[in-house]
Write a protein that holds these residues in place. Structure first.
Motif, short mmCIF file in Angstrom:
data_model
loop_
_atom_site.label_atom_id
_atom_site.label_comp_id
_atom_site.label_asym_id
_atom_site.label_seq_id
_atom_site.Cartn_x
_atom_site.Cartn_y
_atom_site.Cartn_z
N GLN A 81 0.78 -1.31 -0.01
CA GLN A 81 0.02 -0.02 -0.03
C GLN A 81 0.90 1.21 0.11
OE1 GLN A 81 -3.53 -0.24 -0.21
NE2 GLN A 81 -3.12 -2.54 -0.46
N TYR A 82 0.18 2.39 -0.51
CA TYR A 82 0.94 3.65 -0.74
C TYR A 82 1.09 4.26 0.74
CZ TYR A 82 1.42 4.28 -5.67
OH TYR A 82 1.65 4.11 -6.98
N TYR A 83 0.24 3.92 1.40
CA TYR A 83 0.08 4.70 3.06
C TYR A 83 -0.38 3.39 3.91
CZ TYR A 83 -2.03 6.82 6.90
OH TYR A 83 -2.34 7.18 8.22
N GLU A 102 -1.53 2.65 7.65
CA GLU A 102 -2.56 3.25 8.78
C GLU A 102 -2.45 2.50 9.92
OE1 GLU A 102 -6.86 5.37 9.88
OE2 GLU A 102 -6.30 4.18 7.74
N TYR A 144 9.48 2.93 2.85
CA TYR A 144 8.49 4.06 3.42
C TYR A 144 9.38 5.31 3.96
CZ TYR A 144 4.27 0.78 2.65
OH TYR A 144 3.63 0.11 2.24
N TYR A 153 3.01 9.46 9.94
CA TYR A 153 2.51 8.86 8.55
C TYR A 153 3.50 8.19 7.89
CZ TYR A 153 -1.09 12.10 10.42
OH TYR A 153 -1.93 12.76 11.04
N ILE A 188 4.50 6.55 4.48
CA ILE A 188 4.15 6.92 3.22
C ILE A 188 5.41 6.22 2.20
CG2 ILE A 188 3.41 8.70 1.29
CD1 ILE A 188 2.69 10.14 3.99
N SER A 232 -3.63 9.64 -5.98
CA SER A 232 -2.94 8.85 -4.82
C SER A 232 -2.72 9.78 -3.44
CB SER A 232 -1.61 8.03 -5.22
OG SER A 232 -1.68 7.23 -6.35
N ILE A 233 -2.10 11.10 -3.48
CA ILE A 233 -1.92 11.76 -2.63
C ILE A 233 -3.19 12.29 -1.88
CG2 ILE A 233 -0.87 14.06 -1.83
CD1 ILE A 233 1.11 13.59 -4.37
N SER A 263 -6.09 11.28 -0.67
CA SER A 263 -6.76 10.50 0.41
C SER A 263 -5.74 10.38 1.64
CB SER A 263 -7.00 9.03 -0.01
OG SER A 263 -5.71 8.40 -0.31
N ILE A 264 -4.28 10.55 1.38
CA ILE A 264 -3.51 10.71 2.47
C ILE A 264 -3.42 11.83 2.99
CG2 ILE A 264 -1.31 10.40 3.17
CD1 ILE A 264 -0.58 8.60 0.71
N LYS A 300 -6.29 12.56 5.47
CA LYS A 300 -6.15 11.92 6.72
C LYS A 300 -5.27 12.59 7.65
CE LYS A 300 -6.38 6.96 5.35
NZ LYS A 300 -7.68 7.03 6.33
#
Length: 732
Positions: free
Chosen positions: A291-293, A295, A329, A356, A358, A409-410, A412-413, A416
């Motif tokens: 995943q890109y992020y 959580e 990451y 975070y 990422i 993609s950015i 949604s991050i 948050k």
């Protein structure tokens, strides 16, 4: 027999090997001779109790022998290793290959570069054995760029790998091999004599770190105490300030600050060790490194702590995972902000609340730090009016390489970050809203209420609307009236406590604010000659249909400012305008003592109070003020006797409430005095005293009222008020 040969073939620890090497005991003969002279090995450098026992055991084994190495070990170790390596399973080879790579990475830079060049960057067991273990001409000293300091390090490196090969060959069980690898790694890195089997077998990075902290392996005892107290490591643990920690560890505050700084600087490198372990975070905790992020929410934190019997904070667990996957990451969020308790906050930048994780390929496209700092700056500034941006367009300002394709993609991050850091939420139209943060003034509540009402309204109607719109806002008619000033955009509608909005004069047909005099002035100002009262009345009645011509004329004549000039034939002009005196002849005098209506007198009183912020005086002032004083006292007397209409009484009461407390009290009616007396008795649980400062006047008032009550000279309303006072006194 050399110490290297002894180390390869005897149960001799690395520590004992180095103790002999440092002290020049290069052969078995040297070891035997040293013991015979000193009766112990504890004088050797870095030789502890265990090493002393090992060397004494070695001495006892060979003290009476005089044969050489070939007699003791008829089969060379190289031949044994060849057999062992040739019989290794695929799983055993993979574990050994990993072990060689890990140990190589832990070497000093000089030694690591030298061995990488020598092995041509191939650390597989076959290449390692052929070029080092089975090579007759191999000599560490002959490797290019290996100096005197690197020799002992590389000797230990080769010996550890050789020992590990032998140990792995004894058992093919996968769990055993993994635990063996982990044991070698941990013992080599942290010098720990015992590691629980559960940690070795599970490969849990969380269990391992918890174990290392408790064993003071990451930091020494004092540093570990500071580490626990100064950072958010364990949940529910008390976080102390520098002074509190200094008192607990018996150090100065400055020394604690220095140690805390060192701990934070070294933490990442110390935790990099866990990369050598194969903890399946996806299977155990559903943490997917595709995943890109990532959580790390409260649910995952709880799952990790339960499964590993730990009590780590969300912040520290996130940092551990970052250390484990830092090659993939990026960690967004200031280390000091998130890991340290916030006793102070930094200025001119955002103080982060969370970490975070990422993906690096996304983190290099977007400046999350600049993004957070910009939002922080906007929220810190005074926002007079709420404003908003299209969220996606706003984010494009922080792209590093202007790669618009990454925005999807950015977004949604970034959302948050906005939610968790600033408690701001994107609306249904995907707008980022910056709400007004300045305090709402009193007149703004009144303005909003009048806009909602949509028509000129009385003060009490405006107050009710405010309370309806803002139930928690405390106000009353007096406070609302004080806000209804012209400078705030309000206009009075006559003198009956009715107000509208100035802007309605342009928006609404048939609406005009102000008094009759102000409307008349506006009409005459735009006329080039005086106007007959009938024309004036026709204009005024458009906006004040309840009035009539005679009332308007009397109202204008009652004006004492000299604004209006009266001419023959009932025409009226303005004093600051010049007219043809041959045509318009001003009246030399007129009867100024026109009998005023109650409403007109009330308007004059209201004008006086608005201008002077007090009630009129009875002496030492202009005659007009004395007349107002007399009129007001007549109304007050009627109120006291209950003879004034309730509507008019409310007008008087509302008007007086506009005054400052100091001005009201000097002119309070009997009704107000009773209220003050009741309040005093309720608070003090007694009657006022004639001998106590500030209570004398209230005492005199009560004394006079008692005399009137006893003489039966009170009106009905006063009598009821006095009875209420008497009942309240009896309760105390």
């Amino acid at each position: 027999m050399t110490i290297d040969e002894i180390y390869k073939n005897e149960n001799l620890s690395v520590r004992s090997y180095h103790a002999c090497k440092y002290s020049g005991l290069e052969t078995l003969e040297d070891i035997i001779k040293f013991y015979q002279e000193n009766c112990s090995f504890d004088k050797l450098r870095n030789c502890g109790k265990k090493s002393n026992e090992e060397l004494i055991e070695l001495y006892n084994k060979y003290k009476n022998t005089d044969f050489g190495f070939d007699d003791i070990y008829p089969t060379k170790i190289e031949n044994k290793l060849k057999i062992i390596i040739s019989e290794l399973s695929r799983n055993q080879r993979e574990v050994i290959n990993s072990f060689i790579q890990i140990n190589t990475n832990s070497l000093s830079i000089r030694s690591k570069n030298a061995i990488k060049i020598f092995l041509e960057d191939n650390f597989k067991i076959k290449n390692f054995a052929d070029r080092i273990l089975f090579s007759d001409g191999f000599d560490i000293k002959k490797i290019r760029n290996v100096g005197a300091r690197s020799v002992s390090e590389l000797e230990a490196y080769i010996s550890i790998i050789q020992d590990f090969i032998v140990e792995v060959s004894k058992n093919e069980d996968a769990k055993y091999i993994i635990s063996l690898k982990n044991k070698f790694l941990i013992q080599k890195t942290f010098r720990l004599p015992f590691i629980p089997y559960e940690i070795l077998e599970s490969e849990s990075i969380f269990q391992l770190i918890n174990f290392l902290i408790n064993q003071n392996a990451l930091y020494d005892v004092n540093q570990t105490k500071i580490f626990r107290k100064a950072f958010k490591i364990y949940r529910h643990a008390s976080k102390l300030s520098l002074d509190g920690i200094a008192q607990e560890v018996n150090l100065t505050r400055e020394r604690v600050r220095q140690v805390r700084k060192i701990i934070l600087e070294e933490l990442f490198n110390k935790l990099l060790f866990i990369r050598n372990f194969n903890d399946n975070l996806l299977q155990k905790y559903n943490i997917d490194n595709i995943q890109y992020y990532l959580e790390i929410d409260d649910t995952r934190v709880e799952s990790i702590n339960i499964q590993n019997k730990t009590n780590f904070t969300k912040e520290f667990i996130t940092y551990i995972i970052y250390s484990y996957w830092s090659y993939e990451y990026e960690l967004i969020g200031n280390f000091e902000d998130v890991l340290q308790p916030k006793f102070f906050t930094a200025r001119n930048r955002h103080n982060w609340n969370n970490f975070y994780l990422i993906k690096k390929e996304l983190a290099i496209e977007f400046d999350f730090v600049l993004f957070a700092n910009d939002i922080n700056r906007r929220l810190s500034d005074r926002i007079e009016e709420t404003y908003s941006f299209s969220f996606k367009s706003y984010l494009s300002n922080f792209l590093i390489n202007n790669n618009l394709e990454t925005l999807n993609s950015i977004i949604s991050i970034a959302e948050k970050v906005v939610n968790q850091e600033f408690e701001i939420y994107i609306d249904l139209e995907d707008n980022l809203i910056f709400e007004r943060n300045s305090s709402k003034s009193g007149f703004e509540y009144s303005y909003e209420a009048l806009q909602q009402l949509g028509k000129p309204s009385k003060v009490n109607e405006i107050t009710q609307k405010i309370m309806e719109l803002h139930p928690h806002y405390e106000t009353d008619d007096a406070k609302v009236r004080a806000t209804l000033k012209r400078i705030n955009g309000f206009v009075p509608i006559g003198r009956n406590s009715v107000f509208g909005l100035k802007k309605w004069e342009e928006e609404l047909e048939g609406f005009k604010g102000g008094t009759i005099r102000e409307i008349t002035e506006d009409f005459l100002h735009n006329a080039y000659k005086p106007k007959h009262i009938s024309e004036i009345a026709e204009y005024v009645i458009k906006f004040r249909p309840e009035t009539y011509e005679r009332s308007i004329l009397d109202n204008l004549k009652a004006d004492e400012s000299g604004l209006f000039v009266f001419y023959k034939d009932s025409t009226v002009g303005l004093s600051y305008k010049k007219y043809d005196t041959d045509i318009f002849i001003p009246l030399s005098s007129f009867n100024k003592s026109v009998l005023k209506t109650w409403e007109e007198s009330f308007e004059l009183l209201a004008e006086f109070i608005e201008k002077e912020n007090r009630l009129p005086y009875s002496s030492g002032c202009p005659e007009e003020e004395i007349q107002l004083y007399r009129w007001y006292n007549v109304q007050r007397s009627k109120i006291d006797k209950g003879k004034l209409e309730s509507k008019k009484e409310n007008f008087i009461t509302s008007l007086i409430n506009q005054l400052d407390t100091s001005n009201k009290r000097r002119r309070l009616s009997t009704s107000y005095k009773y209220k003050e007396l009741i309040e005093f008795i309720s608070n003090k649980k007694r009657l006022p005293s004639a001998n106590k400062p500030g209570e004398e006047k209230l005492y005199v008032f009560f004394y006079k009222q008692r005399k009137l009550f006893e003489a039966k000279e009170m009106n009905e309303k006063e009598e009821l008020n006095f009875i209420e006072i008497a009942k309240k006194i009896q309760t105390f």
